[in-house]
Motif scaffolding. Structure first.
Motif, PDB file in Angstrom:
ATOM      1  N   GLY A  14       0.821  -1.201   0.000  1.00 21.16           N
ATOM      2  CA  GLY A  14       0.000   0.000   0.000  1.00 21.16           C
ATOM      3  C   GLY A  14       0.856   1.252   0.000  1.00 21.16           C
ATOM      4  N   ALA A  15       1.953   1.218  -0.769  1.00 18.70           N
ATOM      5  CA  ALA A  15       2.966   2.270  -0.706  1.00 18.70           C
ATOM      6  C   ALA A  15       2.708   3.420  -1.666  1.00 18.70           C
ATOM      7  CB  ALA A  15       4.350   1.682  -0.977  1.00 18.70           C
ATOM      8  N   GLY A  20       1.612   4.427   3.745  1.00 19.13           N
ATOM      9  CA  GLY A  20       2.596   3.619   3.038  1.00 19.13           C
ATOM     10  C   GLY A  20       3.690   4.452   2.414  1.00 19.13           C
ATOM     11  N   ALA A  21       3.318   5.548   1.756  1.00 13.93           N
ATOM     12  CA  ALA A  21       4.316   6.428   1.136  1.00 13.93           C
ATOM     13  C   ALA A  21       5.183   7.085   2.206  1.00 13.93           C
ATOM     14  CB  ALA A  21       3.626   7.479   0.279  1.00 13.93           C
ATOM     15  N   ALA A  22       4.570   7.510   3.309  1.00 13.08           N
ATOM     16  CA  ALA A  22       5.339   8.127   4.391  1.00 13.08           C
ATOM     17  C   ALA A  22       6.306   7.131   5.025  1.00 13.08           C
ATOM     18  CB  ALA A  22       4.389   8.684   5.451  1.00 13.08           C
ATOM     19  N   THR A  23       5.884   5.868   5.135  1.00  9.03           N
ATOM     20  CA  THR A  23       6.757   4.833   5.686  1.00  9.03           C
ATOM     21  C   THR A  23       7.926   4.566   4.751  1.00  9.03           C
ATOM     22  OG1 THR A  23       4.896   3.833   6.865  1.00  9.03           O
ATOM     23  CG2 THR A  23       6.832   2.451   6.521  1.00  9.03           C
ATOM     24  N   VAL A  37       5.142  -1.681  -2.796  1.00 11.14           N
ATOM     25  CA  VAL A  37       4.161  -2.585  -3.410  1.00 11.14           C
ATOM     26  C   VAL A  37       2.802  -1.902  -3.404  1.00 11.14           C
ATOM     27  CG1 VAL A  37       3.059  -4.851  -3.310  1.00 11.14           C
ATOM     28  CG2 VAL A  37       5.451  -4.598  -2.611  1.00 11.14           C
ATOM     29  N   GLY A  38       2.139  -1.931  -4.554  1.00 12.42           N
ATOM     30  CA  GLY A  38       0.803  -1.361  -4.662  1.00 12.42           C
ATOM     31  C   GLY A  38       0.147  -1.805  -5.945  1.00 12.42           C
ATOM     32  N   ARG A  39      -1.162  -1.579  -6.028  1.00 17.04           N
ATOM     33  CA  ARG A  39      -1.912  -2.036  -7.199  1.00 17.04           C
ATOM     34  C   ARG A  39      -1.720  -1.142  -8.417  1.00 17.04           C
ATOM     35  NH1 ARG A  39      -7.915  -2.775  -4.884  1.00 17.04           N
ATOM     36  NH2 ARG A  39      -7.378  -0.725  -4.034  1.00 17.04           N
ATOM     37  N   VAL A  88       6.094  -4.575   6.061  1.00 21.30           N
ATOM     38  CA  VAL A  88       5.053  -3.702   6.600  1.00 21.30           C
ATOM     39  C   VAL A  88       3.770  -3.970   5.830  1.00 21.30           C
ATOM     40  CG1 VAL A  88       4.295  -1.340   7.034  1.00 21.30           C
ATOM     41  CG2 VAL A  88       6.722  -1.932   7.246  1.00 21.30           C
ATOM     42  N   ASN A  89       2.811  -4.583   6.490  1.00 21.61           N
ATOM     43  CA  ASN A  89       1.513  -4.872   5.879  1.00 21.61           C
ATOM     44  C   ASN A  89       0.604  -3.665   6.080  1.00 21.61           C
ATOM     45  OD1 ASN A  89       1.667  -7.621   4.834  1.00 21.61           O
ATOM     46  ND2 ASN A  89       1.911  -8.261   6.961  1.00 21.61           N
ATOM     47  N   ASN A  90       0.652  -2.762   5.117  1.00 18.79           N
ATOM     48  CA  ASN A  90      -0.091  -1.514   5.234  1.00 18.79           C
ATOM     49  C   ASN A  90      -1.306  -1.437   4.312  1.00 18.79           C
ATOM     50  OD1 ASN A  90      -0.442   1.514   5.735  1.00 18.79           O
ATOM     51  ND2 ASN A  90       0.014   1.461   3.544  1.00 18.79           N
ATOM     52  N   ALA A  91      -1.307  -2.177   3.212  1.00 15.18           N
ATOM     53  CA  ALA A  91      -2.392  -2.069   2.235  1.00 15.18           C
ATOM     54  C   ALA A  91      -3.740  -2.327   2.898  1.00 15.18           C
ATOM     55  CB  ALA A  91      -2.178  -3.045   1.088  1.00 15.18           C
ATOM     56  N   GLY A  92      -4.701  -1.484   2.603  1.00 13.68           N
ATOM     57  CA  GLY A  92      -6.019  -1.651   3.197  1.00 13.68           C
ATOM     58  C   GLY A  92      -7.099  -0.968   2.393  1.00 13.68           C
ATOM     59  N   VAL A  93      -8.314  -1.462   2.548  1.00 15.01           N
ATOM     60  CA  VAL A  93      -9.492  -0.904   1.897  1.00 15.01           C
ATOM     61  C   VAL A  93     -10.528  -0.614   2.975  1.00 15.01           C
ATOM     62  CG1 VAL A  93     -11.394  -1.356   0.299  1.00 15.01           C
ATOM     63  CG2 VAL A  93      -9.087  -2.131  -0.267  1.00 15.01           C
TER      64      VAL A  93
END
Length: 261
Positions: A14-15, A20-23, A37-39, A88-93
């Motif tokens: 979710g970057a 995600g981008a800030a991390t 990693v992102g869609r 880092v598992n950040n991706a979320g909906v």
């Protein structure tokens, strides 16, 4: 490529924006090689443009809800850079609605991304993290710690992430630390900034519940993620850190002694 092998390597899902981008920025500043990693390739490229030290930042377009895809990405990253230290598992909906309002596709989308994505990315990372005695940081939400109005399915998925974090900390703590951050409302999108600007009705309501009186900036959440991923958190395992300005410090009771005069 060999020049990256001595650096710690982190995958951030979710970057493409927000936390995600800030991390990714924080990890780059801390000297990591970072796999974004992102869609959406376009969003990843935007992160690549804004993250400093971009020589150590690389993008992989993949949907974490696609088990084959995310497994391939994790393995590719570990092979390319010779190691994996942090996931880092950040991706979320997040799609709002009570139980009788959320349509099935919205429900499935949140389950696939918020639960399956965390589960299968973690499973793919485990053998690589075991080699480096690395760690996983899951991005939950204060929604995992208590309910929200109109967020039934989302709350359920984040509660699953919370319990998965605890279970993995027990199962894998002899080699891999697994912890979670639980952000409150964070200014990850322009419309959040507009809705929560000083003087707006929502900001006033927000200030009544959050002792610090404001939402979080993505960089503030990223700093806690970086702490949990780093050596100063070397004996933290199974920890759940709310990053919420004090919201969850309350028992929910109103301030009985406040004067509105």
């Amino acid at each position: 490529m060999d020049r990256f092998h001595s650096r710690r390597v982190a995958i951030v899902t979710g970057a493409g924006s927000g936390i995600g981008a800030a991390t990714a920025q924080r990890f780059a500043d801390d000297g990591y090689t970072v796999a974004l990693v992102g869609r959406t390739p376009e969003k990843l490229q935007e992160t690549m443009k804004t993250v400093s030290r971009s020589a150590g930042v690389h993008a992989w377009a993949a949907d974490v809800s696609d088990t084959t895809a995310i497994t391939g990405v994790v393995n590719d990253v570990a092979e390319r850079f010779g190691r994996l230290d942090v996931l880092v598992n950040n991706a979320g909906v997040a799609i709002p609605g009570a139980v009788d309002q959320v349509d099935e596709e919205s429900y499935r989308s949140m389950m696939r991304t918020n639960v399956d994505g965390v589960f299968f990315a973690s499973r793919a990372a485990l053998p690589h993290l075991a080699v480096t005695r690395g760690c996983i940081v899951n991005v939950g939400a204060v929604s995992a710690l208590g309910g929200d109005w109109g967020q039934a399915a989302y709350n359920m998925t984040k509660a699953a992430v919370r319990n998965l974090t605890s279970a993995m900390a027990l199962d894998h703590g002899h080699e891999i630390r697994v912890n979670a951050v639980h952000p409150g409302v964070t200014l990850t999108k322009p419309y959040y900034r507009a809705a929560l600007a000083e003087g707006t009705p929502l900001r006033k309501r927000f200030a009544e519940r959050v002792p610090m009186g404001r939402p979080a900036e993505p960089e503030e959440v990223a700093a806690v993620i970086a702490f949990l991923a780093g050596p100063d958190a070397g004996y933290l395992n199974g920890v759940h850190l709310p990053v919420d300005g004090g919201l969850t410090a309350s028992n929910g009771q109103t301030d009985l002694y406040r004067s509105d005069d």
